[in-house]
Write a protein that holds these residues in place. Sequence first.
Motif, PDB file in Angstrom:
ATOM      1  N   ALA A 278      83.466  14.369  93.361  1.00 52.65           N
ATOM      2  CA  ALA A 278      83.867  13.343  92.395  1.00 52.65           C
ATOM      3  C   ALA A 278      82.672  12.454  92.071  1.00 52.65           C
ATOM      4  O   ALA A 278      81.892  12.112  92.952  1.00 52.65           O
ATOM      5  CB  ALA A 278      84.988  12.482  92.975  1.00 52.65           C
ATOM      6  N   THR A 279      82.552  12.102  90.798  1.00 49.20           N
ATOM      7  CA  THR A 279      81.439  11.255  90.364  1.00 49.20           C
ATOM      8  C   THR A 279      81.973   9.943  89.809  1.00 49.20           C
ATOM      9  O   THR A 279      82.776   9.953  88.875  1.00 49.20           O
ATOM     10  CB  THR A 279      80.639  11.958  89.234  1.00 49.20           C
ATOM     11  OG1 THR A 279      80.424  13.301  89.631  1.00 49.20           O
ATOM     12  CG2 THR A 279      79.332  11.260  88.955  1.00 49.20           C
ATOM     13  N   PRO A 280      81.532   8.806  90.380  1.00 46.45           N
ATOM     14  CA  PRO A 280      81.993   7.526  89.831  1.00 46.45           C
ATOM     15  C   PRO A 280      81.424   7.294  88.440  1.00 46.45           C
ATOM     16  O   PRO A 280      80.378   7.848  88.093  1.00 46.45           O
ATOM     17  CB  PRO A 280      81.409   6.484  90.803  1.00 46.45           C
ATOM     18  CG  PRO A 280      80.858   7.243  91.951  1.00 46.45           C
ATOM     19  CD  PRO A 280      80.625   8.653  91.513  1.00 46.45           C
ATOM     20  N   LEU A 281      82.104   6.469  87.640  1.00 42.58           N
ATOM     21  CA  LEU A 281      81.554   6.052  86.350  1.00 42.58           C
ATOM     22  C   LEU A 281      80.265   5.296  86.618  1.00 42.58           C
ATOM     23  O   LEU A 281      80.097   4.716  87.692  1.00 42.58           O
ATOM     24  CB  LEU A 281      82.535   5.138  85.614  1.00 42.58           C
ATOM     25  CG  LEU A 281      83.888   5.747  85.240  1.00 42.58           C
ATOM     26  CD1 LEU A 281      84.693   4.739  84.423  1.00 42.58           C
ATOM     27  CD2 LEU A 281      83.733   7.065  84.476  1.00 42.58           C
ATOM     28  N   THR A 282      79.378   5.262  85.639  1.00 40.49           N
ATOM     29  CA  THR A 282      78.112   4.562  85.864  1.00 40.49           C
ATOM     30  C   THR A 282      78.266   3.069  85.564  1.00 40.49           C
ATOM     31  O   THR A 282      79.206   2.649  84.886  1.00 40.49           O
ATOM     32  CB  THR A 282      76.979   5.134  84.980  1.00 40.49           C
ATOM     33  OG1 THR A 282      77.385   5.034  83.625  1.00 40.49           O
ATOM     34  CG2 THR A 282      76.658   6.558  85.334  1.00 40.49           C
ATOM     35  N   CYS A 283      77.332   2.286  86.094  1.00 39.14           N
ATOM     36  CA  CYS A 283      77.340   0.841  85.861  1.00 39.14           C
ATOM     37  C   CYS A 283      75.953   0.448  85.345  1.00 39.14           C
ATOM     38  O   CYS A 283      74.943   0.761  85.971  1.00 39.14           O
ATOM     39  CB  CYS A 283      77.678   0.123  87.171  1.00 39.14           C
ATOM     40  SG  CYS A 283      77.749  -1.665  86.956  1.00 39.14           S
ATOM     41  N   ARG A 297      85.322  10.747  88.164  1.00 41.00           N
ATOM     42  CA  ARG A 297      85.663  11.963  87.412  1.00 41.00           C
ATOM     43  C   ARG A 297      85.547  13.143  88.354  1.00 41.00           C
ATOM     44  O   ARG A 297      84.597  13.215  89.138  1.00 41.00           O
ATOM     45  CB  ARG A 297      84.709  12.154  86.235  1.00 41.00           C
ATOM     46  CG  ARG A 297      84.900  11.106  85.173  1.00 41.00           C
ATOM     47  CD  ARG A 297      83.969  11.325  84.005  1.00 41.00           C
ATOM     48  NE  ARG A 297      84.381  12.464  83.203  1.00 41.00           N
ATOM     49  CZ  ARG A 297      84.271  12.510  81.875  1.00 41.00           C
ATOM     50  NH1 ARG A 297      83.761  11.484  81.211  1.00 41.00           N
ATOM     51  NH2 ARG A 297      84.656  13.573  81.196  1.00 41.00           N
ATOM     52  N   THR A 298      86.515  14.032  88.300  1.00 44.78           N
ATOM     53  CA  THR A 298      86.471  15.227  89.132  1.00 44.78           C
ATOM     54  C   THR A 298      87.150  16.382  88.392  1.00 44.78           C
ATOM     55  O   THR A 298      88.164  16.185  87.730  1.00 44.78           O
ATOM     56  CB  THR A 298      87.133  14.982  90.511  1.00 44.78           C
ATOM     57  OG1 THR A 298      87.216  16.222  91.205  1.00 44.78           O
ATOM     58  CG2 THR A 298      88.512  14.376  90.419  1.00 44.78           C
ATOM     59  N   ASN A 340      85.678  12.977  73.539  1.00 49.19           N
ATOM     60  CA  ASN A 340      85.189  12.466  74.839  1.00 49.19           C
ATOM     61  C   ASN A 340      86.347  11.886  75.650  1.00 49.19           C
ATOM     62  O   ASN A 340      86.437  12.068  76.860  1.00 49.19           O
ATOM     63  CB  ASN A 340      84.148  11.363  74.649  1.00 49.19           C
ATOM     64  CG  ASN A 340      82.850  11.896  74.112  1.00 49.19           C
ATOM     65  OD1 ASN A 340      82.649  13.105  74.071  1.00 49.19           O
ATOM     66  ND2 ASN A 340      81.982  10.990  73.678  1.00 49.19           N
ATOM     67  N   ALA A 341      87.225  11.160  74.963  1.00 51.87           N
ATOM     68  CA  ALA A 341      88.365  10.529  75.640  1.00 51.87           C
ATOM     69  C   ALA A 341      89.299  11.601  76.202  1.00 51.87           C
ATOM     70  O   ALA A 341      89.777  11.488  77.342  1.00 51.87           O
ATOM     71  CB  ALA A 341      89.116   9.624  74.668  1.00 51.87           C
ATOM     72  N   GLU A 342      89.526  12.649  75.426  1.00 51.75           N
ATOM     73  CA  GLU A 342      90.461  13.693  75.875  1.00 51.75           C
ATOM     74  C   GLU A 342      89.884  14.477  77.055  1.00 51.75           C
ATOM     75  O   GLU A 342      90.601  14.827  77.987  1.00 51.75           O
ATOM     76  CB  GLU A 342      90.828  14.612  74.709  1.00 51.75           C
ATOM     77  CG  GLU A 342      91.715  13.882  73.704  1.00 51.75           C
ATOM     78  CD  GLU A 342      92.225  14.748  72.561  1.00 51.75           C
ATOM     79  OE1 GLU A 342      92.424  15.961  72.756  1.00 51.75           O
ATOM     80  OE2 GLU A 342      92.425  14.191  71.460  1.00 51.75           O
ATOM     81  N   GLU A 347      89.972  14.483  83.692  1.00 47.79           N
ATOM     82  CA  GLU A 347      89.153  14.422  84.915  1.00 47.79           C
ATOM     83  C   GLU A 347      89.220  13.103  85.675  1.00 47.79           C
ATOM     84  O   GLU A 347      88.758  13.018  86.804  1.00 47.79           O
ATOM     85  CB  GLU A 347      87.676  14.674  84.539  1.00 47.79           C
ATOM     86  CG  GLU A 347      87.418  16.034  83.920  1.00 47.79           C
ATOM     87  CD  GLU A 347      85.958  16.200  83.503  1.00 47.79           C
ATOM     88  OE1 GLU A 347      85.164  15.261  83.700  1.00 47.79           O
ATOM     89  OE2 GLU A 347      85.638  17.287  82.992  1.00 47.79           O
ATOM     90  N   ILE A 348      89.748  12.053  85.051  1.00 49.64           N
ATOM     91  CA  ILE A 348      89.620  10.728  85.690  1.00 49.64           C
ATOM     92  C   ILE A 348      90.724  10.438  86.711  1.00 49.64           C
ATOM     93  O   ILE A 348      91.862  10.908  86.585  1.00 49.64           O
ATOM     94  CB  ILE A 348      89.577   9.570  84.659  1.00 49.64           C
ATOM     95  CG1 ILE A 348      90.731   9.669  83.659  1.00 49.64           C
ATOM     96  CG2 ILE A 348      88.226   9.474  83.995  1.00 49.64           C
ATOM     97  CD1 ILE A 348      90.779   8.542  82.648  1.00 49.64           C
ATOM     98  N   MET A 349      90.337   9.637  87.671  1.00 54.68           N
ATOM     99  CA  MET A 349      91.289   9.201  88.682  1.00 54.68           C
ATOM    100  C   MET A 349      90.817   7.834  89.192  1.00 54.68           C
ATOM    101  O   MET A 349      89.624   7.628  89.424  1.00 54.68           O
ATOM    102  CB  MET A 349      91.305  10.217  89.822  1.00 54.68           C
ATOM    103  CG  MET A 349      92.329   9.927  90.876  1.00 54.68           C
ATOM    104  SD  MET A 349      92.849  11.426  91.739  1.00 54.68           S
ATOM    105  CE  MET A 349      91.359  12.003  92.461  1.00 54.68           C
TER     106      MET A 349
END
Length: 370
Positions: A278-283, A297-298, A340-342, A347-349
Motif C-alpha cells: 500500500a502506498t500513502p498519498l503524498t504530502c 492506495r493498494t 483519475n478519480a475512478e 484502490e483507495i482505503m
Amino acid sequence: MENAAFLPYGRQLIDDDDIQAVISVLQSDWLTTGPQVAQFEQAICEYTGAMYGVAVNSGTAALHAALHALGIAAGDEVVVPAITFAATSNSVLYCGAKPVFADVFTDTLLIDVESIEANITSKTKAIIAVDYAGHPCDWDALKAIAQKHNLSLVADSCHAIGAEYKDQKIGTLADITVFSFHPVKHITTGEGGMAVTNDTVLAEKMRAFRSHGIAVDTHQRDKDNAWFYEMTELGFNYRLTDIQCALGFSQLEKLDKWLVKRNELAQLYSPKLENGCATPLTCSDDVTNAYHLYVVRTKCRDELFLKMREGNIGVNVHYIPVYLHPYYQSLGYSKGICPNAEKAYAEIMSLPMWVGMHESDIDRVVRFFD
Ligand SMILES: Cc1ncc(COP(=O)(O)O)c(C=O)c1O
C-alpha cells in the motif's frame, strides 16, 4: 489478535473539561442563540485569522449558506472535485445550480487545476475546492484561475481545520471557507459547522440565511426594545446551539496538540508501510497536513478491506466519485468523465487516524499490508 477491540477509522475524544462546558450551558439561561455561539465564532476567527465566522448546524449547511451568499442560483455552474463527500456538490444542487466535476491529481486526490480550466464555461460562477484528507489544495493556483475567470472561490475545508498552506492557516485563502464539526473531524460539536470569511456582506448574508432569512437578530431586537423583524429572503433554521458551541470551544483549545498527534501518527505509518503493498498519498513540502484521513492506495483493496474488517479494523473508502452515485447518474452524469478519480476509487482505503490511537494500533493495521 482477530478478537482485538474494533479500531474505527476516526472518532472523537471528549474529556472532563468538554463535559463540564456542556453542563454549564445546560445550567444557564441560553441553550441556543446565546453567548456561546458568538464566543465560538470569535475563537474560530482568532484561530484561522478570518474576520467573520457564522456557526451553523453542519458543514453541509455551511456550504449551502456560502453558495447562497455568493448568489449561486438556477442556470449557474459550479466546478467541484469528483473525489469528495456528496455534500460538496449537493450544496450546488440545493441552490438550483449544476455541479460540474473536475478530475483530481493522482498523488494527492486534490482537485486538478487544469481539469478545472477545461470545465469552465460561460455559466460557471464558482469553484469549490476540497482540502481532501486534510491536505490543503494549491490555493495560489486556484486563486489565479478564479481571478482570471472572475469566479467565486469556496474552500470546503471540512477535512482541514488547522492545516497550513505556505505557512498560512486555512481560513482566509478563499472567499468563504467551510468547516465541519462532525465527530470524525478534528474537533466536534456533535453535528455542526462554520463558514468563515473576510467579507462583511457575505457574512451578513450567511447570518440571515441560517435564521430563516431574518436580518436582525434576537439580541439586537432585545437591545432596541423592538419586537419588529422582517424576513427579507428565504432562509433556513441552520442554527447551532449554545450547548454545541460550548463543546466546540472547549475542543478547540486542544486542536493544536491534536494536530501534532495526527502528524505523529502519519509519521509512524509511512515507514511501516514502506515495503508493503500500500502506498500513502503524498504530502507537499509547502503544507502542514491536518490528516483528517490517512489514505493509502493498494491494488488489492477489496480483498484487504474485507480481511481488515474481519480483523476488527474499521477501514473505510473516501470516496466514491460523486457523479457515480445513483442519484447523480439519474441526473445524467456519465461514467468516465474523471478517469483519475475512478481509477483511484478502485484502490483507495482510509486507515484508522484519530488522536486516541497508539503505535500498537498502527502495528495492528500495517501487518495486513506485509
Ligand atoms: C469534504 C466534506 N464536505 C462537507 C461535509 C459535510 O459536513 P457535515 O457532515 O458536517 O454536514 C463533509 C462531511 O464529512 C466532508 O467530508
